[in-house]
Design an enzyme around this catalytic site. Structure first.
Site, PDB file in Angstrom:
ATOM      1  CE1 TYR A 206      -9.379  -2.832   0.624  1.00 41.17           C
ATOM      2  CE2 TYR A 206      -8.455  -1.028  -0.659  1.00 41.17           C
ATOM      3  CZ  TYR A 206      -8.291  -2.118   0.179  1.00 41.17           C
ATOM      4  OH  TYR A 206      -7.028  -2.499   0.564  1.00 41.17           O
TER       5      TYR A 206
ATOM      6  CG  ASN B 268      -3.611  -2.129   6.853  1.00 44.31           C
ATOM      7  OD1 ASN B 268      -3.499  -1.821   5.674  1.00 44.31           O
ATOM      8  ND2 ASN B 268      -4.621  -2.834   7.315  1.00 44.31           N
TER       9      ASN B 268
ATOM     10  CE  LYS C 223      -3.971  -2.192   2.286  1.00 43.57           C
ATOM     11  NZ  LYS C 223      -4.944  -2.058   3.409  1.00 43.57           N
TER      12      LYS C 223
ATOM     13  CD  GLU D 213      -9.110  -9.212  -3.154  1.00 47.66           C
ATOM     14  OE1 GLU D 213      -9.968  -8.940  -2.298  1.00 47.66           O
ATOM     15  OE2 GLU D 213      -7.971  -9.638  -2.869  1.00 47.66           O
TER      16      GLU D 213
ATOM     17  CG  HIS E 215      -5.465  -6.342  -0.152  1.00 48.87           C
ATOM     18  ND1 HIS E 215      -6.672  -6.175   0.484  1.00 48.87           N
ATOM     19  CD2 HIS E 215      -5.629  -7.371  -1.026  1.00 48.87           C
ATOM     20  CE1 HIS E 215      -7.540  -7.063  -0.002  1.00 48.87           C
ATOM     21  NE2 HIS E 215      -6.928  -7.805  -0.919  1.00 48.87           N
TER      22      HIS E 215
HETATM   23  N1  UDP Z   1      -9.620  -0.119   7.391  1.00 52.17           N
HETATM   24  C1  UDP Z   1      -9.649   1.096   8.036  1.00 52.17           C
HETATM   25  N2  UDP Z   1     -10.284   1.188   9.261  1.00 52.17           N
HETATM   26  C2  UDP Z   1     -10.877   0.113   9.854  1.00 52.17           C
HETATM   27  C3  UDP Z   1     -10.846  -1.127   9.195  1.00 52.17           C
HETATM   28  C4  UDP Z   1     -10.209  -1.211   7.971  1.00 52.17           C
HETATM   29  O1  UDP Z   1      -9.128   2.080   7.528  1.00 52.17           O
HETATM   30  O2  UDP Z   1     -11.441   0.253  10.960  1.00 52.17           O
HETATM   31  C5  UDP Z   1      -8.937  -0.242   6.087  1.00 52.17           C
HETATM   32  C6  UDP Z   1      -7.576  -0.937   6.200  1.00 52.17           C
HETATM   33  O3  UDP Z   1      -6.693  -0.340   5.252  1.00 52.17           O
HETATM   34  C7  UDP Z   1      -7.934  -2.367   5.821  1.00 52.17           C
HETATM   35  C8  UDP Z   1      -8.984  -2.123   4.720  1.00 52.17           C
HETATM   36  O4  UDP Z   1      -9.730  -1.028   5.194  1.00 52.17           O
HETATM   37  O5  UDP Z   1      -6.792  -3.091   5.385  1.00 52.17           O
HETATM   38  C9  UDP Z   1      -9.895  -3.293   4.450  1.00 52.17           C
HETATM   39  O6  UDP Z   1     -10.505  -3.706   5.675  1.00 52.17           O
HETATM   40  P1  UDP Z   1     -10.632  -5.235   6.048  1.00 52.17           P
HETATM   41  O7  UDP Z   1     -11.544  -5.342   7.212  1.00 52.17           O
HETATM   42  O8  UDP Z   1     -10.981  -6.042   4.822  1.00 52.17           O
HETATM   43  O9  UDP Z   1      -9.151  -5.611   6.562  1.00 52.17           O
HETATM   44  P2  UDP Z   1      -8.013  -6.539   5.906  1.00 52.17           P
HETATM   45  O10 UDP Z   1      -8.701  -7.660   5.177  1.00 52.17           O
HETATM   46  O11 UDP Z   1      -7.203  -5.653   4.992  1.00 52.17           O
HETATM   47  O12 UDP Z   1      -7.211  -7.026   7.073  1.00 52.17           O
HETATM   48 MG    MG Z   2     -10.169  -7.625   3.752  1.00 51.51          MG
END
Ligand code: UDP
Ligand code: MG
Length: 139
Positions: free
Chosen positions: A51, A114, A11, A128, A117
């Site tokens: 997303y 974070n 990212k 994806e 992905h």
């Molecule tokens: N995200 C965020 N705030 C939150 C949860 C998620 O900004 O409270 C963002 C973060 O970049 C995350 C992405 O949205 O990686 C997708 O969320 P998901 O729950 O799918 O998490 P992941 O699968 O990436 O662990």
């Molecule tokens: Mg996810």
């Protein structure tokens, strides 16, 4: 092939911090092979489409802004049990909750920024991967 691939992005925060190399090194050391890879910047529209499942979440607007704020690396990774093994390698969404030694624990800046992905299912790994790559771009 199903079950053997996952999709990842490095990212914008991790690209900006010059961590492409260390992250790819961890990916290779964990036994993943790279089947396709590109360096690019997402438009807001592309980030929103990628997303789309999070459209109704309160963080969606910020997520789209952030994911289109700078270049990313998109890649398809191959390994037995790729989806689950890669989720383990990257750690929890919130880096403060991610296990020691995981990519997010080491490189993430925040729950939004974070570092990486990782697909959450075999079905989403295919969807994806197809979002970013045509069959002609895969090896
Ligand atoms: N995200 C965020 N705030 C939150 C949860 C998620 O900004 O409270 C963002 C973060 O970049 C995350 C992405 O949205 O990686 C997708 O969320 P998901 O729950 O799918 O998490 P992941 O699968 O990436 O662990
Ligand atoms: Mg996810």
């Amino acid at each position: 092939m199903s079950g053997n691939i996952t999709f990842t992005m490095i990212k914008p925060d991790a690209v900006e911090a010059n961590n492409i190399g260390p992250i790819l090194s961890m990916i290779n050391k964990a036994g993943f092979r790279i089947l396709a890879m590109k360096y690019m910047r997402l438009t807001k529209e592309q980030a929103g489409d990628f997303y789309a499942v999070h459209r109704e979440r309160p963080f969606f607007g910020e997520l789209v802004e952030y994911m289109s704020s700078g270049p990313i690396v998109a890649a398809i990774l191959s390994k037995d049990n790729a989806v689950a093994d890669y989720r383990q390698l990257i750690g929890a969404t919130d880096p403060t909750k991610a296990d020691e030694g995981t990519i997010r624990r080491l490189f993430a800046k925040s729950i939004a920024a974070n570092a990486v992905h990782g697909s959450d299912s075999n079905e989403n790994a295919q969807i994806e991967s197809n979002f970013f790559f045509s069959h002609l771009e895969r090896f």
